[in-house]
Design an enzyme around this catalytic site. Sequence first.
Site, short mmCIF file in Angstrom:
data_model
loop_
_atom_site.label_atom_id
_atom_site.label_comp_id
_atom_site.label_asym_id
_atom_site.label_seq_id
_atom_site.Cartn_x
_atom_site.Cartn_y
_atom_site.Cartn_z
N PHE A 71 7.82 -67.79 -18.67
CA PHE A 71 7.62 -68.73 -17.55
C PHE A 71 6.73 -68.04 -16.51
O PHE A 71 7.02 -66.92 -16.12
CB PHE A 71 9.00 -69.03 -16.97
CG PHE A 71 9.07 -70.25 -16.12
CD1 PHE A 71 9.33 -71.50 -16.68
CD2 PHE A 71 8.89 -70.16 -14.75
CE1 PHE A 71 9.42 -72.62 -15.89
CE2 PHE A 71 8.98 -71.29 -13.95
CZ PHE A 71 9.24 -72.52 -14.52
N ASP B 233 16.03 -63.26 -18.35
CA ASP B 233 16.06 -64.51 -17.58
C ASP B 233 16.72 -65.54 -18.48
O ASP B 233 16.14 -65.94 -19.50
CB ASP B 233 14.63 -64.93 -17.21
CG ASP B 233 14.61 -66.22 -16.38
OD1 ASP B 233 15.57 -67.01 -16.49
OD2 ASP B 233 13.63 -66.43 -15.66
N TYR C 35 20.26 -75.23 -11.78
CA TYR C 35 19.93 -76.67 -11.79
C TYR C 35 19.58 -77.23 -13.16
O TYR C 35 19.39 -78.42 -13.30
CB TYR C 35 18.79 -76.97 -10.80
CG TYR C 35 17.58 -76.06 -10.90
CD1 TYR C 35 16.63 -76.23 -11.88
CD2 TYR C 35 17.40 -75.01 -9.99
CE1 TYR C 35 15.54 -75.38 -11.98
CE2 TYR C 35 16.31 -74.17 -10.07
CZ TYR C 35 15.37 -74.36 -11.08
OH TYR C 35 14.31 -73.51 -11.17
N ARG D 30 9.29 -81.95 -24.72
CA ARG D 30 10.60 -81.31 -24.91
C ARG D 30 11.70 -82.36 -24.75
O ARG D 30 11.69 -83.14 -23.79
CB ARG D 30 10.82 -80.21 -23.86
CG ARG D 30 9.74 -79.15 -23.84
CD ARG D 30 10.07 -78.05 -22.84
NE ARG D 30 10.38 -78.56 -21.50
CZ ARG D 30 10.78 -77.80 -20.49
NH1 ARG D 30 10.97 -76.50 -20.67
NH2 ARG D 30 11.02 -78.32 -19.31
C1 LIG Z 1 13.35 -72.72 -14.51
C2 LIG Z 1 12.83 -71.34 -14.59
C3 LIG Z 1 12.35 -70.67 -13.46
C4 LIG Z 1 12.28 -71.37 -12.12
O1 LIG Z 1 12.19 -70.49 -11.08
P1 LIG Z 1 12.72 -70.88 -9.64
O2 LIG Z 1 12.60 -69.61 -8.91
O3 LIG Z 1 14.11 -71.40 -9.78
O4 LIG Z 1 11.81 -71.94 -9.09
C5 LIG Z 1 11.93 -69.36 -13.61
N1 LIG Z 1 11.94 -68.75 -14.81
C6 LIG Z 1 12.37 -69.38 -15.92
C7 LIG Z 1 12.37 -68.68 -17.23
C8 LIG Z 1 12.82 -70.69 -15.84
O5 LIG Z 1 13.24 -71.32 -16.94
#
Ligand SMILES: *Cc1c(COP(=O)(O)O)cnc(C)c1O
Length: 430
Positions: A131, A212, A237, A390
């Site tokens: 991500f 993560d 969330y 997805r």
């Molecule tokens: C959803 C997600 C995020 C989102 O980051 P936020 O700091 O909550 O905006 C980050 N990394 C991964 C792997 C995610 O799936």
Amino acid sequence: MAMPLATEKEYALRLDAADPLAAFRGRFYIPENMIYLDGNSLGLMSAEAEQGIAQIMKEWRGKGIGGWLEGAPPWFYLAEELGAMIAPLVGAIPESVVCTGSTTVNLHALAASFYKPVGRRCKILADELNFPSDIYALKGQIALRGLNVQDCLLLAPSGDGRFLDEARLEEAMTDEVALILLPSALYRSGQLLDMPRLTRKAHERGIVIGFDCSHSVGALPHYFDEWGVDFAFWCGYKYLNGGPGSPAFLYVNAAHFGGAPMLTGWFGCRKERQFNMELEFHPAKGAGAWQISTPCILAMGALRGALGIFREAGIAAVREKSRQLTEYFILLADLLLPEHVYGVRTGTPREPERRSGHVALEGGEHMAAVNHALKARGIVPDFRPPGIIRFAPVALYNTFYEVWKTVHTLKTILDNGEYKKYSAGRSVVA
Ligand SMILES: *Cc1c(COP(=O)(O)O)cnc(C)c1O
């Protein structure tokens, strides 16, 4: 009576009739006339989440600042309480988990402590499919140390742009690597990495490793303590249904208790000393030391309600149904949308133990328009470039019938060309 075929509606209805988690759907607000398959981006609201927030509002209204100690439970201990609530879902002792910050902020807070470049061993190993926010954070952490981002960030390549190969990740674990950060599950393909194996290999080479887990906590069980993972973090969330912008979580292995948090703030203090207002920082004993600042109590109310549902349902049952739902989706896609006819293929591992909670369908450039066409028919998956839709059938509130209906609708949209009415662009929030 003959068993219906998998492609027949009756087959899906029988699976629903035999579903031990079926009653949980009634606890959620399902948007009217909608098949919601986007719980891997934003989980739906439950009555418990709504009541959880309402309770905090009531306490604030009735007690003002008194809620910090007189709330039920007291707001002052809510972050730790939510950590203890979720600890069984991730295989951790309660002191190892705390609810705090947000995903990327927690990565910064953890990397600030766990990334300790020394001489030659100065690199961070991540992967090219991660991500983007995680990669931005790692680049920032390297630059903060005065090191060169080009030299110090290793992004393990994916052969096919879809999956990561654990063996190749292991090859990249050289004596120049100080820290490894990987996703538990890839956000596009849904591939679940072998976390125990990667942790073992990293430790054999003296490397600290963290995950993560935003795309897996709430969809399947984890065993962080048993695996020996050094740290982890995840959002509230997605599969946890904590609400938009919900607070996140972090995990620190007990082996690291007493280590110094570097992004320090007063909420990381030992609770009984925090209000002594001393200028010397006395860190909490467990993961709580990595907290920085006053938490969003209102939002934690929703999360607390949402987590209560997991305690009732049990994460093993959630995983079992999630596995069946994704398996049924893949089976129907194989039967109804053969690749040589439709140019669409499953981009998620077929082995159930190698996938998390969603199924990715890959097609060409027209998939953004197909996604719009599905939404126009009340089916809500999401689109990720390039050309991926997805679908997350969530164990607590989706049904086998919805999976059946979705794949059939997809077939209709592709057969009648209805998607051509829609633009190929994605929405600003995809
Ligand atoms: C959803 C997600 C995020 C989102 O980051 P936020 O700091 O909550 O905006 C980050 N990394 C991964 C792997 C995610 O799936």
